[in-house]
Design an enzyme around this catalytic site. Sequence first.
Site, PDB file in Angstrom:
ATOM      1  N   ILE A   1       0.970  -1.174  -0.106  1.00 28.86           N
ATOM      2  CA  ILE A   1       0.071  -0.026  -0.017  1.00 28.86           C
ATOM      3  C   ILE A   1       0.823   1.202  -0.053  1.00 28.86           C
ATOM      4  CG2 ILE A   1      -1.831   1.296   1.100  1.00 28.86           C
ATOM      5  CD1 ILE A   1      -2.702  -1.583   2.380  1.00 28.86           C
TER       6      ILE A   1
ATOM      7  N   ASP B   1      11.217   2.686   6.130  1.00 29.24           N
ATOM      8  CA  ASP B   1      10.797   1.347   6.269  1.00 29.24           C
ATOM      9  C   ASP B   1      12.110   0.563   6.419  1.00 29.24           C
ATOM     10  OD1 ASP B   1      10.111  -1.445   5.813  1.00 29.24           O
ATOM     11  OD2 ASP B   1       8.290  -0.629   4.529  1.00 29.24           O
TER      12      ASP B   1
ATOM     13  N   THR C   1      -4.750   5.418   7.589  1.00 31.62           N
ATOM     14  CA  THR C   1      -5.631   4.291   6.962  1.00 31.62           C
ATOM     15  C   THR C   1      -5.042   3.057   7.430  1.00 31.62           C
ATOM     16  OG1 THR C   1      -4.433   4.318   5.011  1.00 31.62           O
ATOM     17  CG2 THR C   1      -6.297   5.603   5.056  1.00 31.62           C
TER      18      THR C   1
ATOM     19  N   ARG D   1      -3.806   1.288  11.056  1.00 35.36           N
ATOM     20  CA  ARG D   1      -4.255   0.709  12.048  1.00 35.36           C
ATOM     21  C   ARG D   1      -4.377   1.658  13.155  1.00 35.36           C
ATOM     22  NH1 ARG D   1      -6.573  -2.408   9.310  1.00 35.36           N
ATOM     23  NH2 ARG D   1      -6.489  -4.855   9.428  1.00 35.36           N
TER      24      ARG D   1
ATOM     25  N   ASP E   1      -9.112   6.743   9.174  1.00 32.53           N
ATOM     26  CA  ASP E   1      -9.726   5.842   8.721  1.00 32.53           C
ATOM     27  C   ASP E   1      -9.890   4.521   9.937  1.00 32.53           C
ATOM     28  OD1 ASP E   1     -11.698   4.547   6.726  1.00 32.53           O
ATOM     29  OD2 ASP E   1      -9.971   3.007   6.282  1.00 32.53           O
TER      30      ASP E   1
ATOM     31  N   GLU F   1     -11.561   1.405  17.813  1.00 28.50           N
ATOM     32  CA  GLU F   1     -12.547   0.799  16.939  1.00 28.50           C
ATOM     33  C   GLU F   1     -13.220  -0.038  17.649  1.00 28.50           C
ATOM     34  OE1 GLU F   1     -11.145   0.412  13.031  1.00 28.50           O
ATOM     35  OE2 GLU F   1     -12.417  -0.958  12.502  1.00 28.50           O
TER      36      GLU F   1
ATOM     37  N   HIS G   1     -13.369   2.883   8.912  1.00 25.88           N
ATOM     38  CA  HIS G   1     -12.606   1.620   8.365  1.00 25.88           C
ATOM     39  C   HIS G   1     -13.096   1.271   6.970  1.00 25.88           C
ATOM     40  CE1 HIS G   1      -9.623  -1.616   9.838  1.00 25.88           C
ATOM     41  NE2 HIS G   1      -9.479  -1.518   8.455  1.00 25.88           N
TER      42      HIS G   1
HETATM   43  P1  NAD Z   1       2.721  -4.975   3.640  1.00 26.94           P
HETATM   44  O1  NAD Z   1       3.057  -5.819   4.418  1.00 26.94           O
HETATM   45  O2  NAD Z   1       3.113  -5.029   1.958  1.00 26.94           O
HETATM   46  O3  NAD Z   1       3.697  -3.408   3.876  1.00 26.94           O
HETATM   47  C1  NAD Z   1       4.013  -3.317   5.263  1.00 26.94           C
HETATM   48  C2  NAD Z   1       5.339  -2.425   5.305  1.00 26.94           C
HETATM   49  O4  NAD Z   1       5.320  -1.978   6.422  1.00 26.94           O
HETATM   50  C3  NAD Z   1       6.404  -3.542   5.256  1.00 26.94           C
HETATM   51  O5  NAD Z   1       7.349  -3.031   4.230  1.00 26.94           O
HETATM   52  C4  NAD Z   1       7.314  -3.244   6.469  1.00 26.94           C
HETATM   53  O6  NAD Z   1       8.442  -3.408   6.513  1.00 26.94           O
HETATM   54  C5  NAD Z   1       6.907  -1.910   7.192  1.00 26.94           C
HETATM   55  N1  NAD Z   1       6.850  -1.665   8.542  1.00 26.94           N
HETATM   56  C6  NAD Z   1       6.527  -2.381   9.692  1.00 26.94           C
HETATM   57  N2  NAD Z   1       6.632  -1.796  10.576  1.00 26.94           N
HETATM   58  C7  NAD Z   1       7.288  -0.344  10.216  1.00 26.94           C
HETATM   59  C8  NAD Z   1       7.606   0.533  11.007  1.00 26.94           C
HETATM   60  N3  NAD Z   1       7.633   0.622  12.548  1.00 26.94           N
HETATM   61  N4  NAD Z   1       8.243   1.722  10.539  1.00 26.94           N
HETATM   62  C9  NAD Z   1       8.201   1.677   8.930  1.00 26.94           C
HETATM   63  N5  NAD Z   1       7.602   0.632   8.263  1.00 26.94           N
HETATM   64  C10 NAD Z   1       7.423  -0.628   8.869  1.00 26.94           C
HETATM   65  O7  NAD Z   1       1.460  -4.454   3.869  1.00 26.94           O
HETATM   66  P2  NAD Z   1       0.411  -3.551   3.164  1.00 26.94           P
HETATM   67  O8  NAD Z   1      -0.400  -4.400   2.520  1.00 26.94           O
HETATM   68  O9  NAD Z   1       1.077  -2.453   2.610  1.00 26.94           O
HETATM   69  O10 NAD Z   1      -0.649  -3.241   4.386  1.00 26.94           O
HETATM   70  C11 NAD Z   1      -0.359  -2.187   5.429  1.00 26.94           C
HETATM   71  C12 NAD Z   1      -1.257  -2.234   6.488  1.00 26.94           C
HETATM   72  O11 NAD Z   1      -2.475  -1.333   6.053  1.00 26.94           O
HETATM   73  C13 NAD Z   1      -2.030  -3.533   7.088  1.00 26.94           C
HETATM   74  O12 NAD Z   1      -1.138  -4.249   7.866  1.00 26.94           O
HETATM   75  C14 NAD Z   1      -3.392  -3.186   7.504  1.00 26.94           C
HETATM   76  O13 NAD Z   1      -3.212  -3.007   8.908  1.00 26.94           O
HETATM   77  C15 NAD Z   1      -3.389  -1.707   6.818  1.00 26.94           C
HETATM   78  N6  NAD Z   1      -4.886  -1.842   5.864  1.00 26.94           N
HETATM   79  C16 NAD Z   1      -5.681  -1.183   5.974  1.00 26.94           C
HETATM   80  C17 NAD Z   1      -6.974  -1.184   5.283  1.00 26.94           C
HETATM   81  C18 NAD Z   1      -8.207  -0.224   5.473  1.00 26.94           C
HETATM   82  O14 NAD Z   1      -9.096  -0.492   4.813  1.00 26.94           O
HETATM   83  N7  NAD Z   1      -7.845   0.622   6.365  1.00 26.94           N
HETATM   84  C19 NAD Z   1      -7.064  -2.084   4.178  1.00 26.94           C
HETATM   85  C20 NAD Z   1      -5.957  -2.949   4.062  1.00 26.94           C
HETATM   86  C21 NAD Z   1      -4.607  -2.983   4.966  1.00 26.94           C
HETATM   87  C1  COI Z   2      -7.597  -4.975   5.894  1.00 25.34           C
HETATM   88  O1  COI Z   2      -7.583  -5.752   4.818  1.00 25.34           O
HETATM   89  O2  COI Z   2      -6.591  -5.231   6.755  1.00 25.34           O
HETATM   90  C2  COI Z   2      -8.454  -4.177   6.272  1.00 25.34           C
HETATM   91  O3  COI Z   2      -8.184  -3.125   7.359  1.00 25.34           O
HETATM   92  C3  COI Z   2      -9.749  -4.002   5.565  1.00 25.34           C
HETATM   93  C4  COI Z   2     -11.039  -4.459   6.711  1.00 25.34           C
HETATM   94  C5  COI Z   2     -12.193  -4.602   5.976  1.00 25.34           C
HETATM   95  C6  COI Z   2     -10.693  -5.601   7.651  1.00 25.34           C
END
Ligand code: NAD
Ligand code: COI
Length: 334
Positions: free
Chosen positions: A156, A175, A233, A235, A259, A264, A296
Amino acid sequence: MQFGIYGLKPEEKEFFDAWAAENGVTLQFHQEILGSQTPADFAGDDVVVALQTVAYPPAAIEAMAQAGVKYLALRNVGTDNVPFATLAANGIQLANVPAYSPQSIAEFAVSLTLQLVRNFGYVIQSISHHQYTDAMQRTGKELGTLTIGVVGTGRIGASAVKLFQGFGSQVIAYDPYPNPALKDQVEYVDDLADLWPRVDVVDLHIPGTKENTHLIGADQIAQMKDGVYLINTARGNLIDTQALIAGLASGKIAGAGIDTFEFEADVYPAWEKNEAPANPLYEKLLADPRVIMTPHIAYHTETAVENMVTVSLNNAKAFVETGHAPHELDVAKL
Ligand code: NAD
Ligand code: COI
């Protein structure tokens, strides 16, 4: 083969039905999330396919195990709400959907940023009271004039970097494991302490692990530029909400897009009933025109919903057929 589908959302149904017809699998649908189920609720299920943002209660996992269910297939990315030790103790294997649409969340983060820097909270509030001159007097900022700090450049975060760069923003990233795909495309700092004082917007894309809890607190906010914007967006536990509210009160923080809210789990029952959450911190943030609070929903696009359903079901089917899934996670190591 039978899967128990929990936390069913209406918009998912057409994708479940299409996949079930194509794959000859029986799906038992439940709108409720995993909570107080008993083993009888899981009778006949080979896999439980779940989606929820609040914690998976260990008792529900134990009830699954007692019913003979060996697999839990999540329809989402984050696993911070999963009791890994309970899964491991009960021999239940886990899979998630790691990349259903990174772009959906990244676009939402950019959208929150755009709305904040153009004072949308004030503008919409003013217009709804026919205070047009107030709206006309609010001068915004352009993304091309701003430096964005992207924390976490996995799936993301990497999408967010590219989107912000497309608007002409300077992007600085942090990162501990820099993304090779961004090599030569973004400036990485070695330490977050070097990022805070340099950026106008902090955009978080990291998991809500214990180690990352309150990554942003009063000390970090003090190191940021005056008038910084925070976008979360990822956690809720990543930002100390009391510190965020104090930063808004002092004017140190110019705005926030939230978000994912720290408490939550407390406000979710009210969201479900379309009621005002009774949490005072939530109410404070919601009432602040400099803050955009969303429930969320950063992930929630048509592309994401279809992929969440089909990829989780493919994981579930592979579990039953082979004992493993393409996106299986090792619960003993999480
Ligand atoms: P990902 O695993 O592809 O990337 C996460 C990155 O964070 C990794 O590169 C990791 O090295 C880095 N990281 C971990 N701790 C760190 C820190 N303290 N400082 C800097 N970098 C750090 O994950 P992603 O697919 O990009 O998703 C990230 C997060 O987004 C998920 O874990 C989830 O919590 C959140 N998310 C939210 C939603 C939403 O609807 N709001 C949806 C999907 C995911
Ligand atoms: C995730 O995919 O991690 C999200 O935060 C989306 C939520 C609907 C659980």
